[in-house]
Design a protein around this motif. Structure first.
Motif, PDB file in Angstrom:
ATOM      1  N   ALA A  20      -0.855   3.031   3.138  1.00  0.00           N
ATOM      2  CA  ALA A  20      -1.174   4.054   2.135  1.00  0.00           C
ATOM      3  C   ALA A  20      -0.921   5.448   2.702  1.00  0.00           C
ATOM      4  CB  ALA A  20      -2.622   3.914   1.666  1.00  0.00           C
TER       5      ALA A  20
ATOM      6  N   ALA B 265       0.821  -1.213   0.000  1.00  0.00           N
ATOM      7  CA  ALA B 265       0.000   0.000   0.000  1.00  0.00           C
ATOM      8  C   ALA B 265       0.856   1.265   0.000  1.00  0.00           C
ATOM      9  CB  ALA B 265      -0.942  -0.002   1.200  1.00  0.00           C
TER      10      ALA B 265
ATOM     11  N   ASN C  58       1.798   8.045   1.257  1.00  0.00           N
ATOM     12  CA  ASN C  58       1.297   9.341   0.811  1.00  0.00           C
ATOM     13  C   ASN C  58       2.015  10.497   1.505  1.00  0.00           C
ATOM     14  OD1 ASN C  58      -0.548  11.043  -0.634  1.00  0.00           O
ATOM     15  ND2 ASN C  58      -1.718  11.288   1.245  1.00  0.00           N
TER      16      ASN C  58
ATOM     17  N   LEU D  77      -9.263   8.489   2.598  1.00  0.00           N
ATOM     18  CA  LEU D  77      -8.272   7.758   3.392  1.00  0.00           C
ATOM     19  C   LEU D  77      -8.405   8.064   4.879  1.00  0.00           C
ATOM     20  CD1 LEU D  77      -5.828   5.882   3.560  1.00  0.00           C
ATOM     21  CD2 LEU D  77      -4.370   7.855   3.095  1.00  0.00           C
TER      22      LEU D  77
ATOM     23  N   ALA E 111       0.760   4.038  -2.909  1.00  0.00           N
ATOM     24  CA  ALA E 111       0.414   5.426  -2.557  1.00  0.00           C
ATOM     25  C   ALA E 111       1.534   6.385  -2.918  1.00  0.00           C
ATOM     26  CB  ALA E 111       0.084   5.522  -1.074  1.00  0.00           C
TER      27      ALA E 111
ATOM     28  N   VAL F  67      -3.803   7.149  -4.073  1.00  0.00           N
ATOM     29  CA  VAL F  67      -4.194   7.202  -2.669  1.00  0.00           C
ATOM     30  C   VAL F  67      -5.682   6.885  -2.617  1.00  0.00           C
ATOM     31  CG1 VAL F  67      -4.334   8.661  -0.620  1.00  0.00           C
ATOM     32  CG2 VAL F  67      -2.449   8.952  -2.236  1.00  0.00           C
TER      33      VAL F  67
END
Length: 187
Positions: free
Chosen positions: A123, A71, A127, A84, A75, A80
């Motif tokens: 993620a 993930a 990110n 989230l 991301a 993304v």
């Protein structure tokens, strides 16, 4: 297990040595990221606590690390998941319910929840990679801290299970985690 905890402790203790310019840019940020985000700290600790209840630390670690890595990489490449932050808050609620043993849980449900929670938090990690950070070092750092948090949750769970008030303590921890999840959800 002792080697893993020793490695994680060594990495965390050595953080001041990364303060020098030009050294390991990304590793210290990766190590600190799961420790500075309360949602990550709680979720990863709950994964360990759940593993202590199911007795499947190695499986939980493998599932979590795999989901975190996949993930985070996805991301970091720009994908993304939508909403989230909402997903992160809901993941805390799900883990709190599982840890509190409010619902009967099958091993497959717990395993699926661990994978989904780890993927959502992975993620978020991917990110939030700092600009200019060395991706490999950042990922190595957040994975090491994540393993340490999961292991810490596991050790906490095992210690609590030995207590006379083990179930009450576990439900109190889960209650605080769930309350944080609700707060994050409505904020």
């Amino acid at each position: 297990m002792k080697k893993l905890l020793t490695l994680a402790a060594g990495l965390l203790i050595s953080l001041p040595s990364f303060a020098h310019e030009g050294h390991h840019h990304g590793l210290s940020e990766g190590l600190l990221h799961p420790l500075t985000g309360l949602d990550h700290l709680i979720a990863l600790s709950l994964i360990g606590l759940l593993a202590s209840q199911t007795g499947k630390l190695k499986l939980s670690l493998a599932q979590s690390v795999f989901a975190l890595i996949v993930a985070a990489v996805v991301a970091s490449m720009g994908f993304v998941p939508p909403m989230l932050e909402t997903g992160l808050a809901i993941s805390l609620l799900v883990m709190a319910v599982l840890v509190a043993k409010v619902l009967p849980k099958a091993a497959s449900l717990a395993g699926l929840a661990v994978c989904l929670v780890a993927a959502l938090h992975g993620a978020a990690h991917g990110n939030e990679v700092p600009a200019g950070a060395d991706m490999k070092l950042f990922f190595a750092g957040f994975i090491a801290s994540s393993i340490a948090l999961i292991s810490g949750g596991y050790l906490l769970g095992k210690a609590v299970q030995k207590s006379t008030y083990g179930q009450k303590i576990t439900r109190t921890i889960a209650g605080f985690a769930g309350a944080f999840g609700v707060t994050a959800l409505v904020a």
